[in-house]
Design a protein around this motif. Structure first.
Motif, PDB file in Angstrom:
ATOM      1  N   GLY B  52     -29.263  83.443  38.824  1.00 56.75           N
ATOM      2  CA  GLY B  52     -30.394  83.723  40.636  1.00 56.75           C
ATOM      3  C   GLY B  52     -29.641  83.960  41.086  1.00 56.75           C
ATOM      4  N   LEU B  53     -28.778  85.244  41.313  1.00 59.32           N
ATOM      5  CA  LEU B  53     -27.220  85.696  42.290  1.00 59.32           C
ATOM      6  C   LEU B  53     -28.538  87.408  42.786  1.00 59.32           C
ATOM      7  N   LYS B  54     -28.292  86.991  44.403  1.00 59.02           N
ATOM      8  CA  LYS B  54     -29.078  88.631  44.762  1.00 59.02           C
ATOM      9  C   LYS B  54     -28.388  89.142  45.853  1.00 59.02           C
ATOM     10  N   VAL B  55     -29.440  90.571  46.212  1.00 60.60           N
ATOM     11  CA  VAL B  55     -27.942  91.070  47.548  1.00 60.60           C
ATOM     12  C   VAL B  55     -28.218  90.430  47.613  1.00 60.60           C
ATOM     13  N   ARG B  56     -26.974  91.080  48.568  1.00 59.94           N
ATOM     14  CA  ARG B  56     -26.321  90.057  49.673  1.00 59.94           C
ATOM     15  C   ARG B  56     -25.674  88.267  49.552  1.00 59.94           C
ATOM     16  N   SER B  57     -25.619  88.226  48.515  1.00 61.36           N
ATOM     17  CA  SER B  57     -24.713  87.202  48.552  1.00 61.36           C
ATOM     18  C   SER B  57     -23.755  87.364  48.353  1.00 61.36           C
ATOM     19  N   ALA B  58     -22.921  85.581  48.362  1.00 55.86           N
ATOM     20  CA  ALA B  58     -21.743  86.393  49.314  1.00 55.86           C
ATOM     21  C   ALA B  58     -20.452  86.539  48.085  1.00 55.86           C
ATOM     22  N   VAL B  59     -19.363  87.228  48.492  1.00 52.58           N
ATOM     23  CA  VAL B  59     -18.456  87.227  47.627  1.00 52.58           C
ATOM     24  C   VAL B  59     -17.155  86.821  48.351  1.00 52.58           C
ATOM     25  N   THR B  60     -16.620  85.966  46.737  1.00 54.61           N
ATOM     26  CA  THR B  60     -16.006  84.851  47.828  1.00 54.61           C
ATOM     27  C   THR B  60     -14.666  85.057  46.999  1.00 54.61           C
ATOM     28  N   VAL B  61     -13.259  85.196  47.665  1.00 59.64           N
ATOM     29  CA  VAL B  61     -12.529  84.524  47.275  1.00 59.64           C
ATOM     30  C   VAL B  61     -11.442  83.585  47.480  1.00 59.64           C
ATOM     31  N   GLY B  62     -11.120  81.959  46.112  1.00 59.45           N
ATOM     32  CA  GLY B  62     -10.398  81.482  47.082  1.00 59.45           C
ATOM     33  C   GLY B  62     -11.054  80.034  48.327  1.00 59.45           C
ATOM     34  N   GLY B  63     -12.756  80.711  47.923  1.00 61.08           N
ATOM     35  CA  GLY B  63     -13.498  80.262  48.960  1.00 61.08           C
ATOM     36  C   GLY B  63     -13.578  80.944  50.369  1.00 61.08           C
ATOM     37  N   VAL B  64     -13.311  81.202  50.149  1.00 56.30           N
ATOM     38  CA  VAL B  64     -13.120  82.829  51.369  1.00 56.30           C
ATOM     39  C   VAL B  64     -13.880  83.627  51.504  1.00 56.30           C
ATOM     40  N   ASN B  65     -14.917  84.408  52.564  1.00 56.17           N
ATOM     41  CA  ASN B  65     -15.609  85.131  52.170  1.00 56.17           C
ATOM     42  C   ASN B  65     -15.700  86.331  52.382  1.00 56.17           C
ATOM     43  N   VAL B  66     -15.150  87.140  51.673  1.00 57.14           N
ATOM     44  CA  VAL B  66     -14.684  88.484  51.031  1.00 57.14           C
ATOM     45  C   VAL B  66     -15.455  89.866  51.154  1.00 57.14           C
TER      46      VAL B  66
END
Lengths: 259, 157
Positions: B52-66
Motif C-alpha cells: 500500500g505504498l503511496k507517493v509522499r509516503s515516508a522514507v526512514t533510516v533507523g526510524g528517523v524521517n529522511v
C-alpha cells in the motif's frame, strides 16, 4: 381548480422575479465595490460591526466545539486503542466541515440578521430614499461596504474558529484525558493536507461568506418597509442563509472530496 | 460606534488575528511544516510488491524521517515496481549496499520505506539504484502460507 393553478403560476412568477431582483442587486453591488477604494472608512466601520463584534461568539463556540470533539473522539477512539489519532479526527472534522459551516450559521445569526434589520429599517424610515434624493446611490454607499465586509470577515472568522477549535480539542484530549502531546500534533500534521483540507475549508468559507451576506443585504433591501416587513426579512435571512449554507456545503463537499 | 481610531485599531487586530489563525492552521495543523525545505537527491529502488505504498509516503533510516517517496512506476519488462525516493541532501552518506524494505507503521498504519545502511565504502549518489530490497508484506499471502503449512503438517501425521 383553475384558480389554484393560477395561484401556483403567480407564486412561481414572483419567486423568479425575486431571484432576478436578487441577481441584479448583486450585480449593482459588485459595480459599487471599486468606489469603496475612495472611501475605505465605510468598509472599516462595517468590518467592525460585522467582523469584530462577531468575534466573541465565534471564539467561544469554536473552543467548545473543539472540546466536545476531543471528548467524543477520545471516547470512540479509545475502544480501538487509537486515541493517538485524536488530533487527526479533531483537525479534519473542524477544518473541513465544522469550521466553515458552524461559523457560517453563527455568522448568519449574528451578523446577517443585524445587516438585514439595519438595512430594512433604513428603508422603512425612508433613509434610503433620502439618499437617492441627494443623488447618493444607496447601493454604493450602504450596501457595497456591508457586502464586502461580510465577504472579508467570514473566512477570517472561520479560520479563527478552526484554530481555536483545534486548541480546544488539544486542551481536552491532551490536557484532561492524557493523549500524548507529540502524537496529537504529529499525527495531525501527517494526515492534514494544506491544499486538500485547509485550502478547501477556506474556499468553503469564502463561498458561505458570499452567500450569507448576499442573502442578508438583499433581504434587508427588498423588505416591505413596515415593522412587520423588517421582522420577516430578518427571519427569512437566517432561514434562507442556513438552508443555503447546508445545501451548498453538500455540493462543495461532493466536488472537493467526492472523487 | 466607538471613536474612529479605536474602530480602526480593533478592525486591524481582527484582520491580523484571522491571518494568524490561517497561519497556525497552515504551519501547525497541516503537513506544510513537514515538507523538507532543503535540497534533495533521488534514489530508486525496485520492489516485487509495494503493497500500500503511496507517493509522499515516508522514507526512514533507523526510524528517523529522511525523505519521501516521490514517484511510483511499473517496469513492464522486469515486472517490478520502481519507486523513486527523495532523500534530503544532508543525509548523503549511505553506503552502496544499503537495503530498502517496505514496512507498516502499526497494525493498520501507513506503509513506509525503511533504509538499512550496509558496510560498503562507496556511497549512494544522486540517481543510484538500491539493489537490496524487500517487498511489502501482504497479509493475505502470509495467511495463505500459514494455512498451507498447517495443512501440510496435518497430512504428515
Amino acid at each position: 381548480m383553475l384558480e389554484w393553478i393560477r395561484q401556483l403560476g403567480r407564486s412561481g412568477i414572483s419567486q423568479f422575479e425575486t431571484l432576478g431582483r436578487a441577481n441584479l442587486f448583486l450585480l449593482k453591488t459588485l459595480v459599487g465595490l471599486p468606489g469603496l477604494l475612495r472611501r475605505p472608512g465605510l468598509l472599516v466601520a462595517q468590518l467592525w460591526s460585522v467582523g469584530v463584534l462577531s468575534l466573541l461568539i465565534i471564539v467561544v463556540s469554536g473552543l467548545f466545539v473543539g472540546m466536545v470533539l476531543g471528548l467524543q473522539g477520545y471516547n470512540t477512539l479509545v475502544d480501538f486503542g487509537a486515541e493517538e489519532s485524536l488530533g487527526v479526527a479533531v483537525a479534519l472534522s473542524i477544518v473541513r466541515e465544522l469550521g466553515p459551516v458552524v461559523t457560517a450559521l453563527l455568522f448568519a445569526g449574528r451578523a446577517g440578521s443585524a445587516l438585514a434589520a439595519e438595512i430594512g429599517l433604513m428603508k422603512a424610515t425612508e433613509q434610503l430614499s433620502g439618499m437617492e434624493m441627494m443623488a447618493v446611490d444607496p447601493i454604493h454607499r450602504v450596501i457595497a461596504p456591508r457586502f464586502l465586509a461580510g465577504f472579508i470577515s467570514m473566512p477570517l472568522l472561520a479560520a479563527i474558529f478552526s484554530a481555536v477549535g483545534v486548541y480546544g480539542g488539544y486542551f481536552v484530549g491532551v490536557g484532561l484525558l492524557g493523549v500524548d502531546d507529540g502524537a496529537y500534533w504529529s499525527q495531525m500534521q501527517d494526515k492534514v493536507d494544506l491544499f486538500d483540507d485547509i485550502l478547501n475549508g477556506v474556499i468553503k468559507s469564502l463561498v458561505f461568506g458570499w452567500v450569507v451576506t448576499w442573502i442578508a443585504v438583499f433581504e434587508g433591501y427588498d423588505a416591505v418597509p413596515t415593522s412587520e416587513g423588517v421582522s420577516r426579512a430578518t427571519t427569512r435571512t437566517v432561514v434562507y442563509a442556513a438552508l443555503a449554507v447546508l445545501g451548498l456545503d453538500f455540493v462543495l463537499t461532493a466536488l472537493m472530496f467526492g472523487d | 460606534m466607538k471613536s474612529n481610531k479605536t474602530t480602526e485599531l480593533m478592525v486591524g487586530m481582527f484582520i491580523a488575528a484571522g491571518a494568524a489563525a490561517l497561519f497556525v492552521l497552515a504551519m501547525r495543523v497541516s503537513n506544510l511544516s513537514s515538507f523538507s525545505a532543503g535540497d534533495t537527491y533521488h534514489l530508486t529502488a525496485r520492489f516485487e510488491n509495494i503493497g500500500g505504498l503511496k507517493v509522499r509516503s515516508a522514507v526512514t533510516v533507523g526510524g528517523v524521517n529522511v525523505g519521501r517517496v516521490t514517484k511510483i512506476d511499473y517496469d513492464s519488462e522486469r515486472f517490478q515496481a520502481v519507486v523513486t525516493l527523495d532523500v534530503e541532501n544532508r543525509y548523503n552518506r549511505f553506503p552502496e549496499d544499503t537495503a530498502a524494505a517496505i514496512y507498516t507503521a502499526g497494525l493498520l498504519g501507513e506503509q513506509y520505506v525503511a533504509l538499512e545502511p550496509g558496510g560498503s565504502e562507496e556511497v549512494l549518489k544522486d540517481g543510484s539504484q538500491i539493489e537490496l530490497t524487500q517487498s511489502a508484506l501482504v497479509l493475505e499471502k502470509l495467511v495463505s502460507k500459514f494455512l498451507f503449512e498447517k495443512a501440510a503438517e496435518g497430512e504428515k501425521k
